[in-house]
Design an enzyme around this catalytic site. Structure first.
Site, PDB file in Angstrom:
ATOM      1  N   ASN A  32      19.468  29.145  25.905  1.00  0.00           N
ATOM      2  CA  ASN A  32      18.165  28.449  25.908  1.00  0.00           C
ATOM      3  C   ASN A  32      18.315  26.953  26.183  1.00  0.00           C
ATOM      4  O   ASN A  32      17.319  26.226  26.249  1.00  0.00           O
ATOM      5  CB  ASN A  32      17.405  28.682  24.596  1.00  0.00           C
ATOM      6  CG  ASN A  32      18.148  28.154  23.388  1.00  0.00           C
ATOM      7  OD1 ASN A  32      19.143  27.437  23.526  1.00  0.00           O
ATOM      8  ND2 ASN A  32      17.677  28.513  22.205  1.00  0.00           N
ATOM      9  N   GLY A  36      23.188  23.796  24.618  1.00  0.00           N
ATOM     10  CA  GLY A  36      24.095  23.978  25.755  1.00  0.00           C
ATOM     11  C   GLY A  36      23.749  23.060  26.927  1.00  0.00           C
ATOM     12  O   GLY A  36      22.722  22.369  26.925  1.00  0.00           O
ATOM     13  N   ALA A  73      25.551  32.354  20.650  1.00  0.00           N
ATOM     14  CA  ALA A  73      24.317  31.573  20.556  1.00  0.00           C
ATOM     15  C   ALA A  73      23.949  31.388  19.083  1.00  0.00           C
ATOM     16  O   ALA A  73      23.580  32.346  18.412  1.00  0.00           O
ATOM     17  CB  ALA A  73      23.193  32.294  21.294  1.00  0.00           C
ATOM     18  N   ASN A  91      17.404  31.771  13.546  1.00  0.00           N
ATOM     19  CA  ASN A  91      18.128  31.699  14.821  1.00  0.00           C
ATOM     20  C   ASN A  91      19.427  32.508  14.780  1.00  0.00           C
ATOM     21  O   ASN A  91      19.741  33.232  15.722  1.00  0.00           O
ATOM     22  CB  ASN A  91      18.433  30.241  15.169  1.00  0.00           C
ATOM     23  CG  ASN A  91      18.939  30.090  16.590  1.00  0.00           C
ATOM     24  OD1 ASN A  91      18.325  30.614  17.525  1.00  0.00           O
ATOM     25  ND2 ASN A  91      20.050  29.407  16.761  1.00  0.00           N
ATOM     26  N   THR A 116      33.175  32.106  11.856  1.00  0.00           N
ATOM     27  CA  THR A 116      33.719  30.810  11.443  1.00  0.00           C
ATOM     28  C   THR A 116      34.515  30.921  10.156  1.00  0.00           C
ATOM     29  O   THR A 116      34.228  31.796   9.332  1.00  0.00           O
ATOM     30  CB  THR A 116      32.556  29.826  11.225  1.00  0.00           C
ATOM     31  OG1 THR A 116      33.037  28.673  10.527  1.00  0.00           O
ATOM     32  CG2 THR A 116      31.451  30.426  10.372  1.00  0.00           C
ATOM     33  N   TYR A 140      24.830  27.825   6.820  1.00  0.00           N
ATOM     34  CA  TYR A 140      25.457  28.157   8.106  1.00  0.00           C
ATOM     35  C   TYR A 140      26.493  29.272   7.937  1.00  0.00           C
ATOM     36  O   TYR A 140      26.456  30.293   8.630  1.00  0.00           O
ATOM     37  CB  TYR A 140      26.104  26.902   8.714  1.00  0.00           C
ATOM     38  CG  TYR A 140      27.042  27.222   9.855  1.00  0.00           C
ATOM     39  CD1 TYR A 140      26.549  27.770  11.039  1.00  0.00           C
ATOM     40  CD2 TYR A 140      28.416  27.000   9.736  1.00  0.00           C
ATOM     41  CE1 TYR A 140      27.409  28.088  12.077  1.00  0.00           C
ATOM     42  CE2 TYR A 140      29.269  27.317  10.768  1.00  0.00           C
ATOM     43  CZ  TYR A 140      28.765  27.864  11.940  1.00  0.00           C
ATOM     44  OH  TYR A 140      29.618  28.193  12.951  1.00  0.00           O
TER      45      TYR A 140
END
Ligand code: UDP
Length: 324
Positions: A32, A36, A73, A91, A116, A140
């Site tokens: 999107n 990026g 993403a 998201n 992660t 996160y």
């Protein structure tokens, strides 16, 4: 058959896209462009779209036969995730469910996911192995852990084949200098120290000098973005061989302190700059180092650029000669 790279205009995704093309795969980058850069997509096809929009995802899957999805993403600012968790859960989690739904409807059941070391939270020991308890200390990390758990359930129920790759500190750039790291705002230590070296910043602040580490600054495991890209290709081969799914750390099993990064930047750039001690950044564990034994053994991964001067050198070349 094509490979879909969601988030392929970002730092790590763009390097994966480059390497997939070099290996002869046809790629479609879906991004999107919120984080990026269109200029980072120099290989394959580009489609601007958003994973919150079913019509955008559906369009890609009806136009192309997608063999596997690389899913990078996501929002990835730890501090922001604490203040705006809703943004992160929608998201990073809900939009991944959207992607999985459309994949399922089109019979695509292979996904390689960007996770992660933040899924571990405060480590009980280092180097961290994949079976260490996962207790993320920020939203996160929790979004990434939730997606990992979703994959396990989808594998059992729907036969999803997945590889979860838990990155430690991604760093460096394409050695040829075509693409590299560019975040806005930039929060990562290596680009910030390079900014100090090139005079774009007045100084570099060192967050904490009283950690229980040899020089008092935090230790992290920096892994070259080209080595990360290579691990993604190996993960794809692993799924192509019919394996069902697994979780892997991607690091160098080596720690570098913040002050050692500063020294490496001084060596590589031959520049002097101001280094300012500052308060600890909330939520920073003293030492995060990941065991890569499993990725080496199971995926056959062999990181090539573990040396910190090489990592900093490639980042510097990008920083000085290119940029977007
Ligand atoms: N760091 C620092 N000064 C900065 C940015 C980061 O001292 O301006 C430290 C940070 O506290 C951490 C390490 O550098 O110990 C790596 O931080 P980064 O944000 O690059 O990656 P993270 O480990 O948070 O994913």
């Amino acid at each position: 058959m094509a490979i879909l790279v969601c988030g392929g205009a970002g730092y790590i995704g763009s390097h994966i896209n480059m390497q997939l093309n070099r290996a002869g795969y046809e790629t479609i980058v879906f991004d999107n462009l919120v984080c990026g850069h269109r200029e980072a997509v120099k290989w394959g096809k580009f489609i601007k779209g958003d994973l919150s929009n079913f019509a955008d995802i559906e369009k890609v899957f009806s136009e192309y036969r997608i063999d596997a999805v690389f899913h990078l993403a996501a929002y990835a600012y730890v501090g922001e995730s604490v203040g705006e968790p809703e943004k992160y859960y929608y998201n990073n989690v809900v939009n991944t469910l959207n992607l999985l739904k459309v994949m399922g409807q089109h019979g695509c059941n292979r996904i390689i996911f960007s996770s992660t070391c933040a899924v571990y939270g405060e480590p009980e020991y280092v180097p961290i192995t994949e079976d260490m308890p996962q207790n993320p200390i920020n939203p996160y990390g929790m979004t990434k852990l939730m997606v990992e758990r979703i994959f396990r359930d989808y594998q059992k129920a729907y036969g999803l084949q997945f590889v979860v790759l838990r990155y430690f500190n991604a760093a460096g750039a394409d050695p040829a200098g075509k693409i590299g790291e560019s975040h806005n705002p930039e929060t990562h230590i290596i680009p910030l120290v390079l900014d100090a070296a090139s005079g774009k910043r007045a100084d570099i602040k060192i967050f904490g000098n009283d950690y229980e580490t040899p020089d008092g600054s935090c230790i992290r495991d920096y892994v070259h973005v080209m080595d990360l890209a290579d691990a993604h290709l190996k993960a794809l081969h692993y799924l192509e061989e019919g394996n069902k799914g697994d979780f892997f750390n991607l690091g160098n099993t080596a720690g570098t302190s913040v002050l050692e990064i500063v020294e490496a930047v001084k060596r590589v750039t031959a520049r002097e700059f101001i280094v300012t001690p500052a308060a600890r950044r909330p939520g920073d564990p003293a030492k995060l180092v990941g065991s890569n034994e499993k990725a080496v053994r199971v995926l056959g991964w062999a990181p090539k650029y573990g040396d910190i001067d090489t990592i900093v050198g490639h980042a510097w070349k990008w920083h000085e000669n290119a940029g977007y």
